[in-house]
Design an enzyme around this catalytic site. Structure first.
Site, PDB file in Angstrom:
ATOM      1  N   PRO A  93      -7.358   2.566  41.127  1.00  0.00           N
ATOM      2  CA  PRO A  93      -6.148   3.008  41.826  1.00  0.00           C
ATOM      3  C   PRO A  93      -6.027   2.395  43.215  1.00  0.00           C
ATOM      4  CG  PRO A  93      -7.825   4.709  41.923  1.00  0.00           C
ATOM      5  CD  PRO A  93      -8.379   3.627  41.035  1.00  0.00           C
ATOM      6  N   VAL A  94      -4.786   2.321  43.700  1.00  0.00           N
ATOM      7  CA  VAL A  94      -4.494   1.828  45.041  1.00  0.00           C
ATOM      8  C   VAL A  94      -3.708   2.900  45.782  1.00  0.00           C
ATOM      9  CG1 VAL A  94      -3.441   0.000  46.400  1.00  0.00           C
ATOM     10  CG2 VAL A  94      -4.393  -0.513  44.160  1.00  0.00           C
ATOM     11  N   LYS A 113      -7.657  -0.165  48.127  1.00  0.00           N
ATOM     12  CA  LYS A 113      -7.934  -0.418  46.713  1.00  0.00           C
ATOM     13  C   LYS A 113      -9.330   0.131  46.405  1.00  0.00           C
ATOM     14  CE  LYS A 113      -8.150  -4.743  45.291  1.00  0.00           C
ATOM     15  NZ  LYS A 113      -7.702  -6.064  44.787  1.00  0.00           N
ATOM     16  N   GLY A 156      -4.490  -0.318  38.139  1.00  0.00           N
ATOM     17  CA  GLY A 156      -4.694  -1.561  37.410  1.00  0.00           C
ATOM     18  C   GLY A 156      -6.118  -1.672  36.931  1.00  0.00           C
ATOM     19  N   LEU A 175      -0.300   4.345  44.945  1.00  0.00           N
ATOM     20  CA  LEU A 175       0.721   3.309  44.822  1.00  0.00           C
ATOM     21  C   LEU A 175       0.749   2.683  43.441  1.00  0.00           C
ATOM     22  CD1 LEU A 175       0.078   1.523  48.217  1.00  0.00           C
ATOM     23  CD2 LEU A 175       1.970   3.047  47.682  1.00  0.00           C
ATOM     24  N   GLY A 176      -0.369   2.690  42.751  1.00  0.00           N
ATOM     25  CA  GLY A 176      -0.404   2.052  41.446  1.00  0.00           C
ATOM     26  C   GLY A 176      -1.787   2.099  40.844  1.00  0.00           C
ATOM     27  N   ASP A 234      -5.972 -16.421  39.179  1.00  0.00           N
ATOM     28  CA  ASP A 234      -5.197 -15.297  38.623  1.00  0.00           C
ATOM     29  C   ASP A 234      -3.852 -15.170  39.346  1.00  0.00           C
ATOM     30  OD1 ASP A 234      -4.690 -13.274  36.869  1.00  0.00           O
ATOM     31  OD2 ASP A 234      -5.734 -11.729  38.004  1.00  0.00           O
ATOM     32  N   PHE A 270      -8.657  -2.949  38.299  1.00  0.00           N
ATOM     33  CA  PHE A 270      -9.642  -2.672  39.345  1.00  0.00           C
ATOM     34  C   PHE A 270      -9.791  -1.177  39.565  1.00  0.00           C
ATOM     35  CE2 PHE A 270     -11.960  -4.282  43.070  1.00  0.00           C
ATOM     36  CZ  PHE A 270     -12.057  -3.136  43.826  1.00  0.00           C
TER      37      PHE A 270
END
Length: 830
Positions: A526-527, A541, A522, A519-520, A638, A524
């Protein structure tokens, strides 16, 4: 007496002039044209015809719009493929009796293209039905052309979507290219006769979606066929030699409903809700990928409740295993065992019934192109079984249609959770599990028993090992909590109750973390989107080994969020920890994060002001819960658009608590030497001195609030004239008394009314109060909610925000927009 006569004459003259004027209100004649921005209005004021522009476009078009609805709603466009570039347009009846649109240079941009033998007697009349009729004669009985027979993308009452087989003529809808461009798009909607009439959507002239056959009451291939056409909808197809057409008409004249074929190929039925002041979705043709024609190929079956959604019918297997493993099912399936009747026919023994039978499949969307038969239900099976060359491979029965038979490939088969019809697939007896001997059954039972015992023993051993491993992991996690001085007693979290899941379950749910499920990405890691065995969708996540984040942030998020329960906070379903592998499992948010809508020009129009205000309220309620109502006082640290997720109804849920801090006792402020978060959202006292509190989150909320109102991102917005970021730009506009220039153009052009104007102004005012430089000047979250809900109406004037100047590189750095379904944070400072 003379005065009486004079008065009578005067009244008569006034009446004549009134009648002439009233007639002109809804009619165009050779001597009366429409010049931009003039309009004509139907007799009862329901529709208007005239010039208009669309959001984000200066082009001018001639069209028909709802006249009594405040939201601009276009139902027909004349010059859709040749827009006017200025306001010099004119709509008139030309010398040859055609209705034409021309520009200031007298160039014809659109014409009705009819042969008119009496051009001087021609009129164009706008009816209350929304139909524009070009006709000859005073009574208008001789129709030359109608807008209903040359539609755009809208389907309104009494219009007919028709197919005349004899004349080879269709009346069909054509989609727009985009929401701001009404030129011909890729999709068309028509009524196809086939062997039974069906509603069809084509993409670039290729079949894209089908409704299934019409049975006299409804289309049997619709997922929810009993609700879509309860009122006024009908298909007329009694005589194959006459035109087929579908239309609808409602008995409630005060109800506005229309259908629209949008630029993505979805046909949606909209109903006007006067209370909400907007159109609401009454029905949509396209629900899942299973609705795409032939998505699973020949002899494939699509079931949106399963993963993967495509599988082969019983007795068939994939034609291309490699493509199927990659999620491309278009190649379909083939029969593994020939039909017995086919083998008999090839051996020269005739095409008898053989040893074949039928597999019953309930609640199905029937395949494309059935051959209808008038025979009764009881004879349908026999007719299929006895067809020449055993070419019949399936049958079904519907009371309104009768018997339906299929030969050749079965395409576009779908499993429904409700409605649908029973479909019978022809298979050889070997595929129907018949005729097994008792010996085979006994042997199978014995072997099965041995296997069960063996598996049970292994399972028990694995459970013991797994339990010991889980205890070890819990000790590791508990040690981490202790090292951070976050004990069980101080925060009331029972570590033994942390929701742990196993790796195998997550790997299965995500197809071994396949790239198509991603899905994306970031800071952290991949998700992935996953689907559990029970059909529940999740977001996983996965901590990247290269990530700067470790067990500290991971454990922090688990501790914080596992005990939070609020409708505006994302729900943690589980976690996994083993060695360097760490994962968090969340509820799946189908509409991704707020930034994917807010900062994408192609999607901004989805968020009208009402939705944006609901999102603002939801975020504020979620924050108030963190500060006041949960038993743990939590500072998020955040808060930003990419960390606000949207559910299927676009309701907000605050996510990502890896940076959150728990306050104990009567603490209201803490200091830290480790500054984490996202540039552009951090308050000055936190960014420069490491001080964080509820007021530092309030600053982030204020930035987010101004972003929601403006549709602009603070970290990428740059005003060249004054070298200002979004906060500085908003502050300057506020002081100039020009604050409406800040509002997203999509909102300001289409939704301004007294209620919305007050809410927008108040949100901007509250946003500026939240981003004031000193924490003591900012309101608390409870005060903010009271302001938004009008419980506090006298708002103090804001002071100058912090960080109003744009950094030198802000206008050249590429904007980063999160595309994930769960929060992914960029870490700009440590």
């Amino acid at each position: 007496m003379g005065k009486t006569i004079s008065c009578s004459v005067l009244v008569a003259l006034i009446s004549c002039f009134y009648l002439l004027f009233a007639t002109a209100l809804d009619t165009i004649t050779p001597s009366k044209s429409i010049k931009d921005p003039d309009v004509i209005i139907s007799q009862n004021g329901i529709f208007r015809l005239g010039f208009f522009s669309l959001a984000n476009s200066s082009n001018r078009y001639v069209g028909i719009l709802y006249n009594q609805i405040p939201v601009q709603t276009v139902v027909w466009v004349a010059n859709r493929n040749r827009p006017l570039k200025d306001s010099s347009g004119i709509l008139n009846i030309s010398d040859d009796g055609n209705l034409v649109v021309s520009n200031g240079k007298a160039e014809v941009l659109w014409s009705s293209h009819v042969n008119n033998t009496a051009p001087n007697a021609t009129t164009a009349h706008l009816l209350d039905s929304g139909n524009l009729v070009l006709s000859n004669g005073e009574d208008g009985a001789s129709s030359l052309w109608e807008s209903f027979e040359d539609p755009s993308n809208a389907f309104i009452e009494t219009m007919k979507i028709s197919t005349d087989v004899k004349k080879g003529r269709k009346v069909e809808l054509k989609s727009w290219k985009s929401i701001d461009d009404p030129s011909d798009g890729n999709f068309s909607l028509s009524l196809e006769p086939f062997n039974s009439p069906e509603g069809i959507i084509r993409k670039n002239n290729e079949l894209y979606y089908r409704t299934g056959p019409w049975n006299g009451n409804t289309f049997i291939g619709l997922i929810d066929k009993y609700t879509a056409y309860l009122e006024g909808f009908d298909v007329v197809a009694d005589n194959p030699q006459q035109p087929y057409y579908m239309t609808y008409e409602f008995s409630n004249d005060s109800m506005y409903i229309y259908g629209e074929l949008d630029s993505q190929g979805k046909f949606t039925e909209w109903k006007w809700d006067a209370g909400k002041g907007n159109w609401i979705n009454k029905y949509s043709s396209y629900q899942t990928n299973c609705d795409v024609y032939g998505y699973c190929g020949a002899f494939g079956i699509c079931d949106s409740s399963k993963r993967p959604i495509c599988s082969c019918l019983k007795g068939f297997k994939p034609r291309n295993i490699e493509e199927w493993s990659r999620g491309n099912w278009s190649s379909g399936c083939f029969r593994t065992t020939p039909l017995q009747c086919q083998r008999d026919y090839n051996n020269g023994s005739g095409a008898g019934q053989g040893d074949d039978g039928f597999l019953e499949m309930k609640r199905m969307k029937v395949p494309a192109f059935p051959h209808p038969s008038s025979i009764s239900n009881g004879e349908c099976k026999d007719q299929c079984m006895n067809m020449k060359n055993c070419s019949c491979v399936a049958y079904a029965y519907d009371d309104g249609i009768g018997c339906m038979l299929w030969s050749g490939d079965l395409i576009d088969v779908q499993k429904f959770s409700a409605s649908g019809v029973d479909l019978y697939i022809r298979l050889p007896s070997s595929e129907l599990d018949k005729g097994k001997s008792s010996k085979v059954i006994v042997i199978t039972t014995v072997i099965g028993g041995i296997v069960v015992i063996t598996i049970s023993t292994l399972f028990l051993w694995c459970r013991i090992a797994k339990y010991e491993g889980r205890n070890k992991k819990r000790k590791q996690i508990k040690h981490q909590f202790s090292s951070e001085n976050i004990g069980e007693n101080s925060i009331g979290v029972k570590l033994q109750q942390l929701p742990l899941v196993n790796f195998e379950e997550l790997a299965t749910a995500t197809d071994n973390f396949h790239h198509t499920k991603k899905l994306g990405q970031g800071g952290f890691g991949p998700v992935y989107k996953g689907t559990l065995d029970d059909g529940k969708e999740i977001a996983v996540k996965r901590l990247s080994k290269a990530s700067g984040q470790g067990l500290e942030e991971f454990v922090n998020e688990v501790v914080v969020i596992s005990k939070l329960q609020h409708r505006n906070l994302v729900k943690l379903l589980g976690c996994f920890v083993e060695g360097e592998e760490k994962m968090l499992v969340y509820e799946y948010m189908p509409n991704k994060s707020l930034d994917t809508f807010l900062f994408d020009p192609a999607k901004q129009d989805v968020l009208d002001w009402r939705k944006r205000f609901i999102i603002i309220e939801g975020i504020s309620r979620g924050l108030l819960y963190l500060y006041r109502d949960s038993r743990l006082k939590i500072i998020h640290r955040d808060l930003k658009a990419s960390n606000v997720l949207l559910d299927k109804d676009l309701n907000p849920k605050i996510s990502y608590f890896g940076m959150a801090k728990i306050f104990g006792g009567n603490e209201n402020q803490c200091n830290t030497k480790r500054i984490v978060g996202t540039y552009g959202y951090m308050s000055p006292e936190y960014a420069m001195q490491g001080q964080f509190s509820e007021k530092s989150d309030v600053f982030s909320f204020g930035v987010l609030l101004l972003e929601i109102v403006s549709g602009r991102k603070n970290t990428s917005f740059y005003n060249y004239q004054y070298d200002l970021n979004l906060l500085g730009y908003a502050w300057r506009l506020w002081n100039e008394g020009n604050i409406w220039s800040l509002v997203d153009k999509i909102i300001s052009e289409s939704e301004l009314n007294s209620k919305n104007e007050k809410e927008i102004w108040k949100c901007i005012h509250v946003g500026l109060l939240c981003v004031q430089e000193y924490a003591k000047d900012r309101p608390t979250m409870s005060t903010i909610i009271s302001m938004l809900n009008n419980e506090i109406s006298d708002l103090h004037p804001p002071k100058q925000p912090a960080f109003t100047q744009a950094p030198l590189i802000s206008h050249v750095v590429e904007e980063r927009v999160s595309l994930n379904d769960v929060t992914l944070t960029d870490f700009d400072g440590r």
